[in-house]
Scaffold this active site. Sequence first.
Site, mmCIF file in Angstrom:
data_model
loop_
_atom_site.group_PDB
_atom_site.id
_atom_site.type_symbol
_atom_site.label_atom_id
_atom_site.label_comp_id
_atom_site.label_asym_id
_atom_site.label_seq_id
_atom_site.Cartn_x
_atom_site.Cartn_y
_atom_site.Cartn_z
ATOM 1 N N HIS A 50 76.750 19.119 32.569
ATOM 2 C CA HIS A 50 78.305 19.020 32.454
ATOM 3 C C HIS A 50 78.807 18.736 33.942
ATOM 4 O O HIS A 50 79.724 17.944 33.956
ATOM 5 C CB HIS A 50 78.883 20.014 31.844
ATOM 6 C CG HIS A 50 78.272 20.596 30.468
ATOM 7 N ND1 HIS A 50 77.503 21.627 30.291
ATOM 8 C CD2 HIS A 50 78.473 20.019 29.197
ATOM 9 C CE1 HIS A 50 77.196 21.812 28.816
ATOM 10 N NE2 HIS A 50 77.793 20.614 28.309
ATOM 11 N N LYS A 181 72.453 11.799 27.984
ATOM 12 C CA LYS A 181 71.731 12.999 26.919
ATOM 13 C C LYS A 181 71.642 12.841 25.597
ATOM 14 O O LYS A 181 71.032 12.858 24.742
ATOM 15 C CB LYS A 181 72.138 14.204 27.627
ATOM 16 C CG LYS A 181 71.793 15.456 26.532
ATOM 17 C CD LYS A 181 70.247 15.864 27.159
ATOM 18 C CE LYS A 181 69.708 16.727 25.861
ATOM 19 N NZ LYS A 181 70.736 17.649 24.999
HETATM 20 P P1 AMP Z 1 78.270 19.221 24.902
HETATM 21 O O1 AMP Z 1 78.799 20.394 25.635
HETATM 22 O O2 AMP Z 1 76.688 19.370 24.665
HETATM 23 O O3 AMP Z 1 78.887 18.698 23.938
HETATM 24 O O4 AMP Z 1 78.083 17.999 26.112
HETATM 25 C C1 AMP Z 1 79.048 17.610 26.679
HETATM 26 C C2 AMP Z 1 78.912 16.476 27.535
HETATM 27 O O5 AMP Z 1 77.944 16.655 28.561
HETATM 28 C C3 AMP Z 1 78.332 15.263 26.669
HETATM 29 O O6 AMP Z 1 78.676 13.980 27.121
HETATM 30 C C4 AMP Z 1 76.835 15.288 26.799
HETATM 31 O O7 AMP Z 1 76.111 14.185 26.877
HETATM 32 C C5 AMP Z 1 76.575 15.616 28.670
HETATM 33 N N1 AMP Z 1 75.459 16.495 28.839
HETATM 34 C C6 AMP Z 1 75.074 17.265 28.278
HETATM 35 N N2 AMP Z 1 73.859 17.731 28.684
HETATM 36 C C7 AMP Z 1 73.596 17.002 29.919
HETATM 37 C C8 AMP Z 1 72.533 16.493 30.710
HETATM 38 N N3 AMP Z 1 71.443 17.357 30.780
HETATM 39 N N4 AMP Z 1 72.902 15.753 31.779
HETATM 40 C C9 AMP Z 1 73.798 15.049 31.608
HETATM 41 N N5 AMP Z 1 74.988 15.219 30.940
HETATM 42 C C10 AMP Z 1 74.771 15.898 29.867
#
Ligand code: AMP
Length: 335
Positions: A50, A181
Amino acid sequence: MTPSPNQQLPPSTIPIITTIAAFREWRKKAFQAGQSVGYVATMGALHQGHISLVKRSLADNDHTVVSIFVNPAQFAPHEDLAVYPRTLPRDVELIGAESIDVPGQPRPRTPSVVFVPSVQEMYPSGITQDVGAQKGTFVQVKGYDHQMEGKSRPTFFRGVATVVIKLFNIIQPTNTYFGQKDIQQALILRRLCRDLLLDHPDPKHLHIVPIVRDATDGLALSSRNAYLSAEGRRFAPTLYEALHLAEQAWNQGRTKGDSIKEAIKLIQSRSEEAGKTPEHVEVKLDYVEMNDEDTFDELEESRTISEGEGDAQIILSGALWVGRTRLIDNILLRR
Ligand code: AMP
């Protein structure tokens, strides 16, 4: 759960806004000042993946807004909504610790606002996870939500598209940052911006940021990694290793079918090994597939790499169960 407007908020060096009305007031001022707003949507339980999106936004924009909202509509009734990790105090601390130096400016630039709306605020008509019983307005990106992740989670992208169009309507970002991701999610959202003729963000201002991985074993960082037991954590990098084997086979000119077999072979042998541990960790394949980046169509089994077909890529993606934790990952391949 996501806090209600009256719930006590943690101490924060950055303003936390919980209502749409208050956010709109803040946004109006940025519009009036002609300042750009970068936006990172999250469900909290933040990690360095994030934070990599936050860093990109800080570098590109006058302001950075991070939202934290665990969206009920993207969880099926049998999924993990109730236990999804909620770590708001630590999240705002992590966001508050980010800053970059901007040439010519006296003070480092930090994120401007953390937006933490309640479920009631985001779903004024109410929300149930049972799609059949839902009432009100929902958004579907048809033709792109039934492959890959959509095959295993048929109502997931409808929930994501619905909450993100709401968030875009509130935040009105100049630029927005999503992680590779969740590659299918990012591409669907870019299409949503295009199909609904959005200007904030313009589809070309939806940026896809590379996956941040554990430095030692390559496991893609994810909020759900927190569910893994110590033994499960040992087997969690299996998916990335398997995708990597498929990538190597593909780059050597093997067919799609053969490349995927390489991945599945590794998963099967790790799965046997995991079953023999004292904990009997269950490592179970959900899917490994190769899909066209534009159409999301599955590649034919006999397809091989054929360079020089333009720069569109192939999505090699998969999902793996490690105990009760479902992990996803992907690698973008050359055509
Ligand atoms: P989430 O909180 O899981 O909904 O993720 C929020 C954002 O963070 C989304 O755009 C995800 O794709 C991104 N994200 C989650 N994990 C990663 C990671 N390991 N590397 C890069 N971006 C990530």
